[in-house]
Enzyme design. Sequence first.
Site, PDB file in Angstrom:
ATOM      1  N   ARG A  34      21.585 -59.183 -18.825  1.00  0.00           N
ATOM      2  CA  ARG A  34      21.870 -58.265 -19.926  1.00  0.00           C
ATOM      3  C   ARG A  34      20.957 -57.047 -19.890  1.00  0.00           C
ATOM      4  O   ARG A  34      21.381 -55.951 -20.264  1.00  0.00           O
ATOM      5  CB  ARG A  34      21.730 -58.999 -21.256  1.00  0.00           C
ATOM      6  CG  ARG A  34      22.884 -59.948 -21.470  1.00  0.00           C
ATOM      7  CD  ARG A  34      22.795 -60.644 -22.789  1.00  0.00           C
ATOM      8  NE  ARG A  34      24.075 -61.270 -23.094  1.00  0.00           N
ATOM      9  CZ  ARG A  34      24.246 -62.258 -23.950  1.00  0.00           C
ATOM     10  NH1 ARG A  34      23.213 -62.728 -24.621  1.00  0.00           N
ATOM     11  NH2 ARG A  34      25.430 -62.762 -24.161  1.00  0.00           N
ATOM     12  N   LYS A 211      33.521 -74.515 -28.530  1.00  0.00           N
ATOM     13  CA  LYS A 211      33.460 -73.875 -29.851  1.00  0.00           C
ATOM     14  C   LYS A 211      34.868 -73.673 -30.415  1.00  0.00           C
ATOM     15  O   LYS A 211      35.359 -72.555 -30.537  1.00  0.00           O
ATOM     16  CB  LYS A 211      32.748 -72.526 -29.738  1.00  0.00           C
ATOM     17  CG  LYS A 211      31.280 -72.654 -29.399  1.00  0.00           C
ATOM     18  CD  LYS A 211      30.632 -71.286 -29.493  1.00  0.00           C
ATOM     19  CE  LYS A 211      29.570 -71.079 -28.458  1.00  0.00           C
ATOM     20  NZ  LYS A 211      29.411 -69.682 -28.059  1.00  0.00           N
ATOM     21  N   GLY A 360      30.527 -66.941 -22.092  1.00  0.00           N
ATOM     22  CA  GLY A 360      29.232 -67.117 -21.416  1.00  0.00           C
ATOM     23  C   GLY A 360      29.228 -68.320 -20.484  1.00  0.00           C
ATOM     24  O   GLY A 360      28.816 -68.212 -19.321  1.00  0.00           O
ATOM     25  N   GLY A 383      32.108 -64.079 -27.687  1.00  0.00           N
ATOM     26  CA  GLY A 383      32.675 -63.914 -29.029  1.00  0.00           C
ATOM     27  C   GLY A 383      33.316 -62.550 -29.206  1.00  0.00           C
ATOM     28  O   GLY A 383      34.409 -62.425 -29.768  1.00  0.00           O
TER      29      GLY A 383
HETATM   30  P1  ADP Z   1      32.220 -70.150 -23.393  1.00  0.00           P
HETATM   31  O1  ADP Z   1      30.735 -69.904 -23.451  1.00  0.00           O
HETATM   32  O2  ADP Z   1      32.774 -69.939 -22.022  1.00  0.00           O
HETATM   33  O3  ADP Z   1      32.945 -69.376 -24.446  1.00  0.00           O
HETATM   34  P2  ADP Z   1      31.954 -72.539 -24.989  1.00  0.00           P
HETATM   35  O4  ADP Z   1      30.596 -72.103 -25.377  1.00  0.00           O
HETATM   36  O5  ADP Z   1      32.988 -72.583 -26.034  1.00  0.00           O
HETATM   37  O6  ADP Z   1      32.467 -71.699 -23.723  1.00  0.00           O
HETATM   38  O7  ADP Z   1      31.909 -74.023 -24.409  1.00  0.00           O
HETATM   39  C1  ADP Z   1      31.160 -74.377 -23.272  1.00  0.00           C
HETATM   40  C2  ADP Z   1      30.846 -75.841 -23.312  1.00  0.00           C
HETATM   41  O8  ADP Z   1      32.013 -76.602 -23.546  1.00  0.00           O
HETATM   42  C3  ADP Z   1      30.278 -76.364 -22.025  1.00  0.00           C
HETATM   43  O9  ADP Z   1      28.912 -76.648 -22.231  1.00  0.00           O
HETATM   44  C4  ADP Z   1      31.092 -77.631 -21.727  1.00  0.00           C
HETATM   45  O10 ADP Z   1      30.294 -78.713 -21.362  1.00  0.00           O
HETATM   46  C5  ADP Z   1      31.754 -77.882 -23.050  1.00  0.00           C
HETATM   47  N1  ADP Z   1      33.006 -78.655 -22.944  1.00  0.00           N
HETATM   48  C6  ADP Z   1      34.100 -78.378 -22.221  1.00  0.00           C
HETATM   49  N2  ADP Z   1      35.027 -79.353 -22.327  1.00  0.00           N
HETATM   50  C7  ADP Z   1      34.517 -80.296 -23.159  1.00  0.00           C
HETATM   51  C8  ADP Z   1      34.974 -81.558 -23.648  1.00  0.00           C
HETATM   52  N3  ADP Z   1      36.161 -82.033 -23.296  1.00  0.00           N
HETATM   53  N4  ADP Z   1      34.164 -82.241 -24.497  1.00  0.00           N
HETATM   54  C9  ADP Z   1      32.960 -81.733 -24.817  1.00  0.00           C
HETATM   55  N5  ADP Z   1      32.463 -80.569 -24.379  1.00  0.00           N
HETATM   56  C10 ADP Z   1      33.219 -79.851 -23.551  1.00  0.00           C
HETATM   57 MG    MG Z   2      29.206 -70.666 -24.748  1.00  0.00          MG
END
Ligand code: ADP
Ligand code: MG
Length: 403
Positions: A34, A211, A360, A383
């Site tokens: 960043r 999330k 992320g 987000g």
């Molecule tokens: P991003 O940062 O790409 O927006 P998120 O922060 O929403 O993604 O989610 C990332 C997390 O989701 C990872 O740490 C991963 O381990 C978790 N995750 C993915 N699938 C599952 C699942 N089926 N159950 C629990 N956690 C999960």
């Molecule tokens: Mg994330």
Amino acid sequence: MKIVRDLDVKGKRVLVRVDFNVPLKDGEIRDDNRMVAALPTIKELLNKGASVILFSHLGKIKHKDGEEAIKEGKTKNNMQYLVDHLASLLPGVNVSFCNDLRGKSLKETVSALKPGEVLLMQNTRYEAGEQKNDPELAKEWASLADAYVMDAFGTSHRKHASTYGVPEILKAQGKPVALGFLVEKEVQALSRCVDVKDEDRPYVAILGGLKVSDKIQVIDSLLKKCDKILIGGAMTYTFKKALGEDVGISPVEDDQLDYARRCLEEADGKIILPVDNIVTDAFKDWTIKKVSKEIGPGLEGMDIGPETIKLFQEELKGAKMVFWNGPMGVFEQSDFAAGTIAVAEAIANLPDAFTVIGGGDSAAAAAQFGFKDDFSHVSTGGGASLEMIETDGKLPGIEVIRD
Ligand code: ADP
Ligand code: MG
């Protein structure tokens, strides 16, 4: 919308909202992406003969939780940890730090700044008024500068003093406000996912991650824009439960079940859910790890299964545009990484598609498995990129810059 290259700021003081919210561990920077991403804008302003005041939030400070919590948050998220590294990224430039966010000493430090110099202010969230967009605070920060540049895409969906109040005041005073190069690049890439052209179809969105409550609302907007929405990750189980399936101990957002049901009805086949999963007895002793169509009592879904991988690969074939947010499983553990790897690979190998990652952890996964460079755009704001789609491209921190 003005961009930093359009500004005439010789001898002027320019306040730049950067996103220096870097991951820290015991005061050590774990990833300086960043900071590096903000350098083109900073250098442009220095080359134009401006003096540059940088401000950003860093981590969370829980102002509602009392003195101890505030003290702890401040110690952990002190912007001073970044000064030396920033100086090393700007060789030959005089980089200084100001611990005060208000008052006389800040004013004096800013007044003493010369053209070509950089001042980094303390973490904006040290001030409780930052996240409330407190007008007095915004006024004080605005009084420091002759111009303002917004280069913090990751917080551009927040209406805070540093992202909204300050530029609003400066604009009303007739002072120049502009977007930085990083935000310009993000807006260009993500606008394409918002205003979809025919040549970008089929347009496939892939949603996953954990999330769910943050993400599930974007489905409404995506249904209007996309041709297909593939769902993996933890979001799967809210949808499966909405369909009446027993999802065992998998994470579910119970207050979103009606919404999920409605999305499925309106989707008219556009939403594709996993047909099998890797399930475990995760919170017991990991004795069970198997592929299963249904999840079932006492078990938790951890990744999409092999049939789903094939199905998603098929759905991605021929896609001209892909927006991906959220890993397909708990990819941090190798037993549950196959779905995320397969999806990243399938997107990376699309011959002539415009491909965007907007999260992320999804970006971290793509990097870890060696596919990051194959994507057209990797957003710096998870987000913010989702809200960009949800709001049809109207983020407050960006809209406020518009003439
Ligand atoms: P991003 O940062 O790409 O927006 P998120 O922060 O929403 O993604 O989610 C990332 C997390 O989701 C990872 O740490 C991963 O381990 C978790 N995750 C993915 N699938 C599952 C699942 N089926 N159950 C629990 N956690 C999960
Ligand atoms: Mg994330």
